[in-house]
Scaffold this motif. Structure first.
Motif: not given
Lengths: 272, 272, 272, 272
Positions: D63-90
């Motif tokens: 098993v591997v745990l996945r989780g997106g920190a930087w999200k490639p979203r179609t629209s610039p107004y969608s949630f783009q991820g929490h970035g490096a901070r999310a990596l710490e949590w992951l």
């Protein structure tokens, strides 16, 4: 979409029999046989091999024998099938083995003849929207298996099935056989998502032709497993005594040995 | 590809006439008229408008009147055409205006009837690989315009035309009408590259149906200009007296005013 | 769609200049030049040929010189471009001829360098949804030409442009360069319908790269005519001193002679 | 194709470990977790649920745990991820549960940061041909999972993987996640044929992301079964504590209950 008879919300899932073999019952269906009925001997030989492998050895009886009499070929110079003569041979092979038989019809003028000989008729991808043919089939009363055109949406496919239901025929199943895709290593892109989608959206059983998307025989076994694992009500598989010498679809038909190996694997995985 | 009669290397470009109107001559062809022949009055009215706009006002005589009698509809509940009766009306409209007329045939059993009334027959996209129909058309001897299926490759399309040539019919043209694409604002993706490709590869004239890929009328004029600028031997354009009230393809048919404006723009740009 | 800045309803059509050359003005734009800047000599030679043909002989001044410095190649073993060094040569070629220059950027870390040398930057199809790159470009302030990915819908494309507008860059144009299709004779299926669609739906100018869908040079001239006849605000055309020896896209680049012939035909047809 | 390091004929199948979890070993891999790491709490909660269901209850440890920190979203107004901070949590969630963790990187400048925190990095479909990113990843030395772009051919995909192998990185697996198709009921058309094709053609393991082609959660379980039955070396499945409230991909993520039911069905069918 104004096509409603095919929808799940319209009524109970459609169940029917092809000469005693249940479609959409407890077990999936295996429709096996050669692309084309090339001779009396070859179709009898193939029918006997299929019966031996599935019925005699595995005790699996949900089997239909397929064989093409009229072939919709891309080129006018390719083998076009032996026509009505092939139907007699196909019927004989069915009678000898106890397997119900199915063939493809292209021409509305051939529906009556086909209905005399076979237990089910399939409509090939290229004729999915051949409305005169669909109307004639609705009247003939034989079960119809309707393939999806490789360029058709799901709603277009369901609406073609609606021509049959609206014409009074209830015994209808759908066959996915691959769509035109961007995969240069397969003949078509098998749209496996349609299996759960049709189960959700439609009353009609969903069968997967795993030979045409494969295009070459090594891909057929994994696709058959995938289709049944996804919940398909059946699979259609091309089987030929000497695939390399086949008059059509030579690269994608399974030999008896390959078919036997696949059948045993499907049984081993609890898929049939 | 074993389809050879259609290839440029096989012989001279195919040229023929539809009741005196030249296909693949000095001027492109305009095939115009309603999606369906909805009544005697509407087809006569449309024919007269087309004649006035193109022949009388612009002196452009390379014109064929189109009108559907049998319609291949996605849903069995949509208007399916007035059948043979519509052919009489279409013929009358052609005779009143001097325009040659063309219709679509779906059923091989209708080829004979159609051939009595019209000057050319087109095969719709959905029937591109309806081989019984193609064989019947080859025998009927009327010029045939063969549309490309929206899921078909060019070689598949050429091989369908080969059925006609191999059956003895030389008067064959191809019609591109859009392929299934990823453009959510158009009905189909017009494959404009086929115009120069067919001119290079094939002996057959290439015509572009600009109404079906458009799906809405505002796109029709720019696509017509693009098709002719790319070198198409003709364009097919749906025209209707009251497009919004049309029984089929309501969104993509041009009103007489829009058609007149387009015709004048094509003339102004030197495209007709 | 929540991308609004790109929409026609949001405001006036976007007009801007690339070093004095107007985009979306009275005349279409011609962006011409080699796929890759292969050497200082070749880009200067090409720039001078383009200037002679368009500016000196035809008096057509709406011209931008293109040249790739960083190339997004399918294979890691293909020529990847000369990088920053190529930008110096491109700038020199632009200065010698008075033509504004444009190049492609792949890496957000190269945006600054590129912005020092060129007058406009294009984003290749493969990077249409490279959002870090788009954000960097929005900040750089140079005009951006955004190509549509060959697998992208129109809304996805418009939303990628929205990243630029939302980032504060107004000087943005769209480039259609062909989508993945079922046409085995062309490299991509040029989606000509986007020209009128973008004109209706969006504020952004729409340019057509006619070399990439063609894939071979004989298709380039008819596609250029079709694009401009359909109303494109410009065309992008690959031109090379010795196309057969090109380090990339050898089959689709035009020789100077072919380019000159095409330019004269476009002028003759009133398209430029 | 000049991309050779990825081919089966070049060498033995590639096997590697993601922090002790074997890829292409005796058992398939399950990569599970939320589309985006939305908070510290949610990723820890999700990790613990996945560990409980797969490791504790079923004894399945691949098993591997996945989780997106930087999200490639179609629209610039969608949630783009929490970035490096999310990596710490992951990372914290991985450490708490003993699960290796993986995330997506979009920007070559983020590769170093990601490599500090995670055990594997995946490249999203939209960046499959982002060659600067691929080059950076080859240098970072972490295992890379390369998704196929929804418009890419198999050879284009393999050549993108070749950038990694040619750059010195051997720990590479491929992820199929659906191609753009004509199925209006699914988000993408899962190309199931690539599973046996990649196994035949390539040395690289083939994993199937079954959430993105599904687009809605009811399709995920049958697709997961199909992928594993076809022979995939693993599946990637989006799981979220409250799917309907997810900041991205709300419709396709499984709840813990659905994920548990699926895991038990996969075990029951002998697929994991």
């Amino acid at each position: 979409m104004d096509c409603r008879l095919v929808l799940r919300e319209h009524g109970e899932p459609v169940r029917f029999h092809i000469r005693g073999v249940e479609v959409n019952g407890d077990k999936p269906l295996i429709i096996a046989g050669p692309c084309s009925v090339e001779s009396r001997e070859m179709i009898i030989e193939t029918a006997m091999a299929i019966k031996r492998i599935l019925v005699d050895e595995l005790g699996f009886t949900n089997v239909v024998l397929r064989g093409g009499a009229w072939k919709p070929r891309t080129s006018p110079y390719s083998f076009q099938g032996h026509g009505a003569r092939a139907l007699e041979w196909l019927r004989e092979a069915g009678d000898k083995t106890g397997l119900p038989v199915a063939t493809e019809v292209l021409d509305p003028r051939d529906v009556g003849t086909a209905a005399e000989y076979v237990d089910a008729i399939w409509v090939g991808a290229r004729n999915m929207q051949n409305t005169p043919l669909l109307r004639e089939l609705a009247k003939a009363g034989k079960p119809v298996l309707l393939k999806r055109h490789f360029g058709a949406t799901i709603n277009e496919w369901l609406c073609s099935a609606e021509y049959l239901l609206a014409g009074g025929l209830e015994e209808v199943a759908l066959i996915e056989r691959g769509t035109r895709g961007i995969n240069e290593y397969a003949r078509f892109t098998l749209d496996i998502t349609v299996v759960p989608i049709i189960r959700e959206v439609s009353r009609l059983p969903i069968i997967v032709d795993v030979s045409h998307p494969a295009g070459r025989r090594s891909l057929v076994p994994p696709l058959a497993k995938a289709a049944l694992a996804a919940g398909a009500h059946g699979v259609m598989i091309e089987v030929h005594p000497s695939p390399d010498k086949a008059l059509s679809d030579a690269k994608q038909q399974l030999s008896f040995d390959m078919f036997e190996k696949l059948a045993r694997e499907l049984r081993g995985a609890g898929l049939i």
